[in-house]
Design an enzyme around this catalytic site. Structure first.
Site, PDB file in Angstrom:
ATOM      1  N   LYS A 196       0.800  -1.235   0.000  1.00 60.40           N
ATOM      2  CA  LYS A 196       0.000   0.000   0.000  1.00 60.40           C
ATOM      3  C   LYS A 196       0.832   1.285   0.000  1.00 60.40           C
ATOM      4  O   LYS A 196       0.367   2.334   0.447  1.00 60.40           O
ATOM      5  CB  LYS A 196      -0.991   0.016   1.198  1.00 60.40           C
ATOM      6  N   GLY A 220       2.378   2.252  -2.973  1.00 51.44           N
ATOM      7  CA  GLY A 220       2.502   2.707  -4.367  1.00 51.44           C
ATOM      8  C   GLY A 220       3.075   1.652  -5.290  1.00 51.44           C
ATOM      9  O   GLY A 220       3.512   1.960  -6.403  1.00 51.44           O
ATOM     10  N   THR A 272       1.695  -0.743  -7.109  1.00 48.57           N
ATOM     11  CA  THR A 272       1.018  -0.933  -8.400  1.00 48.57           C
ATOM     12  C   THR A 272       1.489   0.122  -9.401  1.00 48.57           C
ATOM     13  O   THR A 272       1.790  -0.185 -10.560  1.00 48.57           O
ATOM     14  CB  THR A 272      -0.516  -0.819  -8.205  1.00 48.57           C
ATOM     15  N   TRP A 273       1.574   1.347  -8.942  1.00 51.30           N
ATOM     16  CA  TRP A 273       2.005   2.460  -9.807  1.00 51.30           C
ATOM     17  C   TRP A 273       3.464   2.275 -10.232  1.00 51.30           C
ATOM     18  O   TRP A 273       3.810   2.397 -11.408  1.00 51.30           O
ATOM     19  CB  TRP A 273       1.824   3.773  -9.043  1.00 51.30           C
ATOM     20  N   HIS A 284       7.405  -7.879  -1.505  1.00 54.76           N
ATOM     21  CA  HIS A 284       7.077  -7.093  -0.313  1.00 54.76           C
ATOM     22  C   HIS A 284       8.007  -7.463   0.849  1.00 54.76           C
ATOM     23  O   HIS A 284       7.879  -6.919   1.944  1.00 54.76           O
ATOM     24  CB  HIS A 284       5.637  -7.370   0.134  1.00 54.76           C
ATOM     25  N   ARG A 306       5.753   5.614   1.556  1.00 53.95           N
ATOM     26  CA  ARG A 306       4.643   6.580   1.532  1.00 53.95           C
ATOM     27  C   ARG A 306       4.331   7.009   2.960  1.00 53.95           C
ATOM     28  O   ARG A 306       4.613   6.250   3.919  1.00 53.95           O
ATOM     29  CB  ARG A 306       3.426   5.863   0.908  1.00 53.95           C
ATOM     30  N   TYR A 339       6.180   8.088  -2.647  1.00 51.27           N
ATOM     31  CA  TYR A 339       4.903   8.168  -3.382  1.00 51.27           C
ATOM     32  C   TYR A 339       4.469   9.628  -3.571  1.00 51.27           C
ATOM     33  O   TYR A 339       4.131  10.038  -4.683  1.00 51.27           O
ATOM     34  CB  TYR A 339       3.861   7.369  -2.596  1.00 51.27           C
ATOM     35  N   LYS A 355      -8.576   5.683  -3.858  1.00 50.27           N
ATOM     36  CA  LYS A 355      -8.747   7.095  -4.204  1.00 50.27           C
ATOM     37  C   LYS A 355      -7.430   7.682  -4.705  1.00 50.27           C
ATOM     38  O   LYS A 355      -7.424   8.706  -5.363  1.00 50.27           O
ATOM     39  CB  LYS A 355      -9.177   7.881  -2.967  1.00 50.27           C
TER      40      LYS A 355
HETATM   41  P1  PAP Z   1      -0.164  -3.293  -3.093  1.00 46.24           P
HETATM   42  O1  PAP Z   1       1.023  -3.203  -2.214  1.00 46.24           O
HETATM   43  O2  PAP Z   1      -1.228  -4.181  -2.541  1.00 46.24           O
HETATM   44  O3  PAP Z   1       0.183  -3.597  -4.490  1.00 46.24           O
HETATM   45  P2  PAP Z   1      -0.116  -0.518  -3.614  1.00 46.24           P
HETATM   46  O4  PAP Z   1      -0.199  -0.426  -5.073  1.00 46.24           O
HETATM   47  O5  PAP Z   1       1.227  -0.399  -2.995  1.00 46.24           O
HETATM   48  O6  PAP Z   1      -0.822  -1.833  -3.093  1.00 46.24           O
HETATM   49  O7  PAP Z   1      -1.012   0.623  -2.962  1.00 46.24           O
HETATM   50  C1  PAP Z   1      -2.302   0.886  -3.391  1.00 46.24           C
HETATM   51  C2  PAP Z   1      -2.465   2.403  -3.370  1.00 46.24           C
HETATM   52  O8  PAP Z   1      -1.884   2.950  -4.556  1.00 46.24           O
HETATM   53  C3  PAP Z   1      -3.929   2.797  -3.388  1.00 46.24           C
HETATM   54  O9  PAP Z   1      -4.002   3.992  -2.610  1.00 46.24           O
HETATM   55  P3  PAP Z   1      -5.322   4.420  -1.792  1.00 46.24           P
HETATM   56  O10 PAP Z   1      -5.782   3.225  -1.055  1.00 46.24           O
HETATM   57  O11 PAP Z   1      -4.864   5.530  -0.916  1.00 46.24           O
HETATM   58  O12 PAP Z   1      -6.290   4.872  -2.825  1.00 46.24           O
HETATM   59  C4  PAP Z   1      -4.174   3.063  -4.857  1.00 46.24           C
HETATM   60  O13 PAP Z   1      -5.273   3.904  -5.091  1.00 46.24           O
HETATM   61  C5  PAP Z   1      -2.863   3.704  -5.258  1.00 46.24           C
HETATM   62  N1  PAP Z   1      -2.603   3.588  -6.689  1.00 46.24           N
HETATM   63  C6  PAP Z   1      -2.847   2.523  -7.504  1.00 46.24           C
HETATM   64  N2  PAP Z   1      -2.479   2.798  -8.754  1.00 46.24           N
HETATM   65  C7  PAP Z   1      -1.988   4.065  -8.760  1.00 46.24           C
HETATM   66  C8  PAP Z   1      -1.465   4.914  -9.782  1.00 46.24           C
HETATM   67  N3  PAP Z   1      -1.382   4.513 -11.027  1.00 46.24           N
HETATM   68  N4  PAP Z   1      -1.046   6.142  -9.415  1.00 46.24           N
HETATM   69  C9  PAP Z   1      -1.138   6.576  -8.130  1.00 46.24           C
HETATM   70  N5  PAP Z   1      -1.627   5.816  -7.136  1.00 46.24           N
HETATM   71  C10 PAP Z   1      -2.052   4.572  -7.427  1.00 46.24           C
END
Ligand code: PAP
Length: 312
Positions: free
Chosen positions: A59, A61, A63-64, A119, A141, A207, A278
């Site tokens: 959580k 970042g 995925t990004w 992770h 983050r 992030y 979000k």
């Molecule tokens: P993971 O470790 O389970 O893969 P991860 O991708 O690290 O999760 O974190 C998810 C967060 O990244 C979400 O934040 P939120 O819960 O505060 O909304 C998700 O919305 C955000 N996220 C996913 N894709 C993107 C992107 N392309 N750009 C910016 N933030 C993103």
């Protein structure tokens, strides 16, 4: 596996209605499937010096970063209208060390793709990663947004209505260090110390900084992974195209990420939309009490004050 489990502590998350049990092993918490995959990777994974690891606490970042790194290293093969990212969730574009050993070995054999994600905390990485002096990109983050993101994700993933999962309990558990691959601060500290010991081999990305200045950070990423942008590419708008392709707005609106599934958290399919919340900085303000703010700030001051890293 049997033997390993006899040596680890277990904790069933109090607010999860018995659905989430974490295992403590080698000083960090993990969910069962990933724990088994981690042990297997520690025992058998042979890193190649050309591997580049994308490392993160959940959580923060991931995925990004996976999407951006994938788009950067594959840009000679695919452009923004032919990228697999248009039809495949970023988690499936970059293999997981804890899950996809066969695919990674295949990539090694074909010398086809350098990225691997995990992770795992630094100290739990398979030793061959350190012995091969592999590059690592680490993303972190603001802890408060991580807690909220983690809480929302788990509620959706476990199908627990928010009203039945008191945020106070989830906060308290995270504060006590019980999070997937946590404690979060130890996760950061492990990679931070390693980055001091191995200068130039570990790139730290934040992030919030990436959101504020995506272009510079994508350039840093590209240089670090050995695929710098040429000035012709810069002029042709390649960086901006990659940023647009990987943007939250674009990825979260793709059909694959709205209605598709993948199997990364457990062997059961997980809905891709759960990874797109979000993506706002400061959503924690809708959840934290003054007391929580004070507690977590104090803890982070104690744990990370020597690093200069800001997590508030
Ligand atoms: P993971 O470790 O389970 O893969 P991860 O991708 O690290 O999760 O974190 C998810 C967060 O990244 C979400 O934040 P939120 O819960 O505060 O909304 C998700 O919305 C955000 N996220 C996913 N894709 C993107 C992107 N392309 N750009 C910016 N933030 C993103």
């Amino acid at each position: 596996m049997e033997k390993t489990f006899q040596r680890i502590a277990q904790h069933t998350c109090s607010w999860s209605k018995g659905m989430l049990t974490m295992h403590n092993y080698q000083g960090f918490w993990n969910i069962q499937d990933f724990h088994e995959g981690a042990v297997l990777a520690q025992e058998s994974f042979k890193a190649q010096p050309s591997d580049v690891f994308i490392c993160s606490h959940p959580k923060t970042g991931t995925t990004w970063l996976k999407a951006l790194a994938f788009a950067v290293v594959t840009r000679e093969k695919f452009n923004e209208s032919s990228s697999p990212l248009l039809t495949t969730m970023p988690h499936e574009c970059v293999p997981y060390l804890e899950k996809d050993l066969e695919q990674i070995e295949e990539n090694h054999k074909n010398k086809s793709f350098p990225l691997v994600s995990t992770h795992l905390p630094y100290d739990a990485l398979p030793r061959s990663i350190i012995a091969s002096d592999c590059k690592i990109v680490y993303i972190y983050r603001n802890i408060k947004d991580v807690i909220v993101s983690y809480y929302n994700f788990l509620c959706k993933w476990l199908n627990i209505p928010i009203k039945d999962a008191p945020f106070e309990l989830a906060f308290d558990e995270f504060y006590r260090g019980i999070s997937w691959c946590g404690p979060y601060w130890d996760h950061i500290l492990g990679y931070w110390k390693a980055s001091q010991e191995r200068p130039g081999r570990i790139l730290f990305l934040k992030y919030e900084d990436m959101k504020r200045d995506t272009t510079s950070n994508v350039k840093r990423l590209a240089e670090f992974v050995g695929h710098p942008f040429s000035s012709e590419e810069e002029q042709a708008g390649v960086i901006q195209n990659i940023i647009k392709l990987c943007s939250f707005e674009n990825l979260s609106n793709l059909e694959v990420n709205k209605s598709g599934k993948h199997r990364s958290e457990t062997n059961a399919p997980v809905e891709n939309r759960l990874y797109f919340g979000k993506a706002k900085d400061g959503d924690w303000k809708n959840y934290f009490t003054d007391e929580m703010i004070e507690k977590i700030d104090k803890l982070i001051d104690q744990k990370l004050s020597d690093t200069g890293l800001v997590l508030k």
